[in-house]
Scaffold this motif. Structure first.
Motif, mmCIF file in Angstrom:
data_model
loop_
_atom_site.group_PDB
_atom_site.id
_atom_site.type_symbol
_atom_site.label_atom_id
_atom_site.label_comp_id
_atom_site.label_asym_id
_atom_site.label_seq_id
_atom_site.Cartn_x
_atom_site.Cartn_y
_atom_site.Cartn_z
ATOM 1 N N ALA A 184 1.228 -0.958 -0.245
ATOM 2 C CA ALA A 184 0.658 -0.167 -0.246
ATOM 3 C C ALA A 184 0.906 1.330 0.057
ATOM 4 C CB ALA A 184 -0.725 0.140 1.137
ATOM 5 N N PRO A 185 1.928 1.202 -0.791
ATOM 6 C CA PRO A 185 2.807 2.309 -0.949
ATOM 7 C C PRO A 185 2.036 3.891 -1.358
ATOM 8 C CG PRO A 185 2.593 0.954 -3.216
ATOM 9 C CD PRO A 185 1.958 0.302 -1.868
ATOM 10 N N ARG A 186 2.273 4.578 -0.798
ATOM 11 C CA ARG A 186 1.753 5.936 -0.835
ATOM 12 C C ARG A 186 1.562 6.618 -2.414
ATOM 13 N NH1 ARG A 186 -1.439 9.526 -1.632
ATOM 14 N NH2 ARG A 186 -2.292 10.983 -0.572
ATOM 15 N N LEU A 187 2.750 6.624 -2.812
ATOM 16 C CA LEU A 187 3.190 7.211 -4.498
ATOM 17 C C LEU A 187 4.078 5.194 -4.613
ATOM 18 C CD1 LEU A 187 5.684 10.354 -4.174
ATOM 19 C CD2 LEU A 187 2.983 10.568 -4.998
ATOM 20 N N ALA A 188 3.654 5.941 -6.342
ATOM 21 C CA ALA A 188 5.163 5.059 -7.104
ATOM 22 C C ALA A 188 5.479 5.572 -7.507
ATOM 23 C CB ALA A 188 4.055 4.042 -7.419
ATOM 24 N N TYR A 189 6.871 5.532 -8.317
ATOM 25 C CA TYR A 189 7.248 6.456 -8.788
ATOM 26 C C TYR A 189 8.313 5.618 -11.140
ATOM 27 C CZ TYR A 189 11.941 8.230 -11.215
ATOM 28 O OH TYR A 189 12.265 9.262 -12.635
ATOM 29 N N VAL A 190 7.774 5.414 -11.153
ATOM 30 C CA VAL A 190 7.558 4.350 -12.831
ATOM 31 C C VAL A 190 9.136 5.727 -14.086
ATOM 32 C CG1 VAL A 190 6.379 3.564 -11.975
ATOM 33 C CG2 VAL A 190 5.441 4.563 -13.754
ATOM 34 N N VAL A 191 9.074 4.733 -15.130
ATOM 35 C CA VAL A 191 9.404 4.835 -16.171
ATOM 36 C C VAL A 191 8.862 4.513 -17.233
ATOM 37 C CG1 VAL A 191 11.377 6.478 -17.209
ATOM 38 C CG2 VAL A 191 11.707 6.165 -14.995
ATOM 39 N N ALA A 192 8.193 4.673 -17.980
ATOM 40 C CA ALA A 192 7.596 4.082 -18.986
ATOM 41 C C ALA A 192 8.300 3.992 -20.111
ATOM 42 C CB ALA A 192 6.463 4.301 -19.113
ATOM 43 N N ASP A 193 9.009 5.158 -20.461
ATOM 44 C CA ASP A 193 9.497 5.065 -22.070
ATOM 45 C C ASP A 193 11.128 5.534 -22.297
ATOM 46 O OD1 ASP A 193 7.272 5.352 -23.300
ATOM 47 O OD2 ASP A 193 6.567 7.761 -22.200
ATOM 48 N N PHE A 194 11.755 4.458 -21.981
ATOM 49 C CA PHE A 194 13.026 4.030 -22.289
ATOM 50 C C PHE A 194 13.796 4.534 -21.133
ATOM 51 C CE2 PHE A 194 11.874 6.334 -26.327
ATOM 52 C CZ PHE A 194 10.993 4.966 -27.183
ATOM 53 N N HIS A 195 13.243 3.716 -20.296
ATOM 54 C CA HIS A 195 14.289 3.609 -18.445
ATOM 55 C C HIS A 195 15.560 3.818 -18.393
ATOM 56 C CE1 HIS A 195 14.655 1.068 -15.295
ATOM 57 N NE2 HIS A 195 13.682 1.957 -14.344
ATOM 58 N N ASN A 196 15.323 4.246 -17.220
ATOM 59 C CA ASN A 196 16.929 4.933 -16.941
ATOM 60 C C ASN A 196 17.057 3.540 -15.929
ATOM 61 O OD1 ASN A 196 19.354 5.866 -15.892
ATOM 62 N ND2 ASN A 196 18.364 7.705 -16.047
ATOM 63 N N PRO A 197 18.059 2.616 -15.178
ATOM 64 C CA PRO A 197 18.272 2.773 -16.561
ATOM 65 C C PRO A 197 18.938 1.666 -17.315
ATOM 66 C CG PRO A 197 19.732 1.433 -14.235
ATOM 67 C CD PRO A 197 17.936 1.889 -14.750
ATOM 68 N N THR A 198 17.942 0.341 -17.577
ATOM 69 C CA THR A 198 17.947 -0.914 -18.635
ATOM 70 C C THR A 198 17.259 0.058 -19.819
ATOM 71 O OG1 THR A 198 15.275 -1.144 -18.748
ATOM 72 C CG2 THR A 198 16.419 -2.067 -15.820
ATOM 73 N N GLY A 199 16.381 0.814 -19.827
ATOM 74 C CA GLY A 199 16.144 1.215 -21.655
ATOM 75 C C GLY A 199 14.556 0.572 -22.016
ATOM 76 N N ALA A 200 13.851 -0.433 -20.823
ATOM 77 C CA ALA A 200 13.257 -0.541 -21.494
ATOM 78 C C ALA A 200 11.809 0.126 -20.994
ATOM 79 C CB ALA A 200 12.797 -1.880 -20.010
ATOM 80 N N LEU A 201 11.009 0.007 -22.887
ATOM 81 C CA LEU A 201 9.912 0.462 -23.044
ATOM 82 C C LEU A 201 8.880 -0.300 -22.236
ATOM 83 C CD1 LEU A 201 8.597 2.419 -24.567
ATOM 84 C CD2 LEU A 201 9.291 0.983 -26.783
ATOM 85 N N ALA A 202 7.132 0.572 -21.775
ATOM 86 C CA ALA A 202 6.234 -0.056 -21.479
ATOM 87 C C ALA A 202 5.664 0.074 -22.502
ATOM 88 C CB ALA A 202 6.229 0.872 -19.930
#
Length: 508
Positions: A255-273
């Motif tokens: 039940a986290p209050r916030l969630a932080y994500v990088v959907a486009d070309f994630h730093n550091p992996t470069g993944a794309l959701a």
């Protein structure tokens, strides 16, 4: 308060272990270790690679034994071995949860940028930033100076940002099919300033924040210093974006209050959701009452030609995450000019519901009051005059060329290192063939290269077997960087001792 922040079920842990073929691993001389030792080694490797988060409660011995089809004695012995090595902690009534041993390289900050006068001595792979795309920087600053006189007649404090820039940013989202009013935009001093303000508003000290594992080192450090309890969620393999089953479980259990994500070309992996992952994560966050902070600083850096924007502005990229939150109750979007244009242009922005923007603006009175006017005018000139698209196209061309050169050089000089080539962004996430990423980083400076190790991007010591390589150098410099990395790897294999990475440096 429980020491663990997430839960790993027996079936889930069995699947993770199966992917490693833990039961068929061999040790020195080709001998197969005892079953308990193989199981302990499998769990330890999952922790160090970040696939099993630190502070994740493990299943009870009997449950795991059933899932693995082994005896409970085997699991009990494996757990005891992990406890003795510092990879497992237990408390009566609370169960057992993953840990890292005292003295393991802990993630602090990354690598501070080298001063310009030192660039001749070392190849700096610490910062994922490129030089400014001229002549567009000069033109933007010139245009900003021409627009400055009316603003110079005012007090110069615009806590929400210049009205013209807010309107332009809102219009850009609207053109993407995401209706946005200027009242939904706040201009900030870079993306870091935006996320710092969001964390202070939504996650005061002691609150849980779910983060991708690995994640952007500077943001992790910002959240630690704000007193947040970080809950890591492992990324999917092979740049496939998010593991939605893990996200749903963490959002439900922690039940986290916030969630932080990088959907486009994630730093550091470069993944794309992909689009379905985006939709599903927004729905899961909404159900859990979690505010989803989406970092879009890499969004415009699509390097594969089929993903780059067409002349008419259309793109093959998935829709922005905020497109799946039409009510604006769940997603807060953070953007920036720093990665797509130039790191020296410290202009970021937040897109959120109007009431959230009002609260952020109100809180700003006790922080930085506002963002520099001249830089806002420069970004507005770029975005409203057409220079932005051309400048970013130059940035993409340069990053693509650098990426391809660096990939070829690393494959040539370090054939036992492995990675997936990202389709965009500025970073390559590299598995170092069983070598310590922290030792490679520490010894790298002896052979003339600075590189951040994997633990910088994890929570509590994960990703020891990784380094991050940004696409900041190309041509002969990229070739030489790979040669020096190979030299550092040889020093690690030879057992040479080196100094530790600075715990007070930053990585961009």
């Amino acid at each position: 308060m429980a020491e663990w922040t997430s839960v790993t079920g027996a079936a889930q842990l069995a699947r993770l272990l199966a992917s490693q073929s833990w039961q068929t691993r061999t040790g020195p001389g080709g001998r197969r270790p005892p079953a308990y030792r193989a199981l302990a080694d499998g769990v330890r490797l999952l922790i160090l690679e970040g696939r099993l988060p630190v502070a994740a409660r493990l299943p009870a011995e009997r449950e795991l034994a059933l899932a693995l089809a082994v005896s409970r004695t085997t699991v009990a012995a494996a757990y005891e071995a992990l406890r003795s090595e510092g990879f497992l902690a237990s408390r009566r009534g609370a169960g057992s949860w993953t840990a890292v041993p005292a003295g393991n390289p802990l993630p602090a900050r990354g690598l501070e940028p080298l001063p310009p006068e030192a660039l001749g001595a070392l190849i700096d792979l610490g910062c994922a930033s490129l030089p400014a795309p001229e002549p567009w920087l000069t033109r933007a600053v010139t245009g900003a100076l021409e627009s400055l006189p009316p603003y110079a007649m005012t007090h110069g404090d615009y806590p929400a940002g210049l009205p013209d820039l807010r309107a332009t940013l809102a219009e850009r989202y609207t053109r993407l099919g995401i209706p946005t009013m200027p009242e939904q935009i706040m201009v900030t001093t870079g993306a870091m300033g935006a996320i710092d303000a969001i964390c202070h508003l939504f996650a005061p000290q002691g609150e849980r924040i779910a983060v991708e594992s690995p994640s952007y080192a500077n943001i992790l450090q910002l959240m630690r210093e704000a007193g947040a309890r970080l809950v890591p969620v492992a990324m999917a393999d092979q740049l496939r974006g998010w593991d939605l089953d893990r996200w749903r479980q963490v959002l439900r259990d922690a039940a986290p209050r916030l969630a932080y994500v990088v959907a486009d070309f994630h730093n550091p992996t470069g993944a794309l959701a992909d689009e379905e992952q985006r939709r599903a994560l927004v729905e899961a966050a909404r159900s859990a009452g979690t505010v989803l902070v989406v970092d879009e600083t890499m969004t415009e850096l699509a390097l594969d030609p089929e993903l780059a924007p067409a002349p008419d502005g259309t793109s093959a990229l998935p829709r922005r995450v905020c497109a799946f939150d039409p009510a604006g109750s769940t997603v807060i979007t953070v953007g920036s000019a720093s990665k797509a244009f130039w790191a020296g242009m410290r202009i970021g922005w937040v897109r959120a519901a109007p009431d959230v923007i009002r609260r952020l603006v109100s809180a700003r009175a006790y922080a930085d009051l506002g963002t520099p006017v001249l830089e806002q005018l420069a970004v507005h000139w770029l975005l409203s005059g057409g220079g932005w698209e051309e400048a970013v196209r130059l940035r993409r061309d340069q990053a693509r060329e650098n990426r391809d050169t660096l990939v070829a050089a690393v494959r040539r000089e370090l054939p036992d290192w492995s990675f997936e080539v990202p389709r965009g962004g500025l970073t390559l996430w590299v598995r170092t063939g069983g070598l310590s990423g922290s030792r490679i980083a520490a010894l790298g400076e002896q052979v003339g290269i600075r590189v951040p190790s994997g633990p910088r991007f994890g929570v509590d010591g994960a990703f020891e077997g990784y380094v991050r390589l940004p696409f900041t150098v190309g041509g002969a410099v990229a070739d030489e960087a790979a040669v020096r990395l190979a030299a550092a790897a040889r020093l690690v294999r030879d057992g040479v001792r080196g100094g530790a990475e600075s715990p007070r440096s930053v990585v961009a």
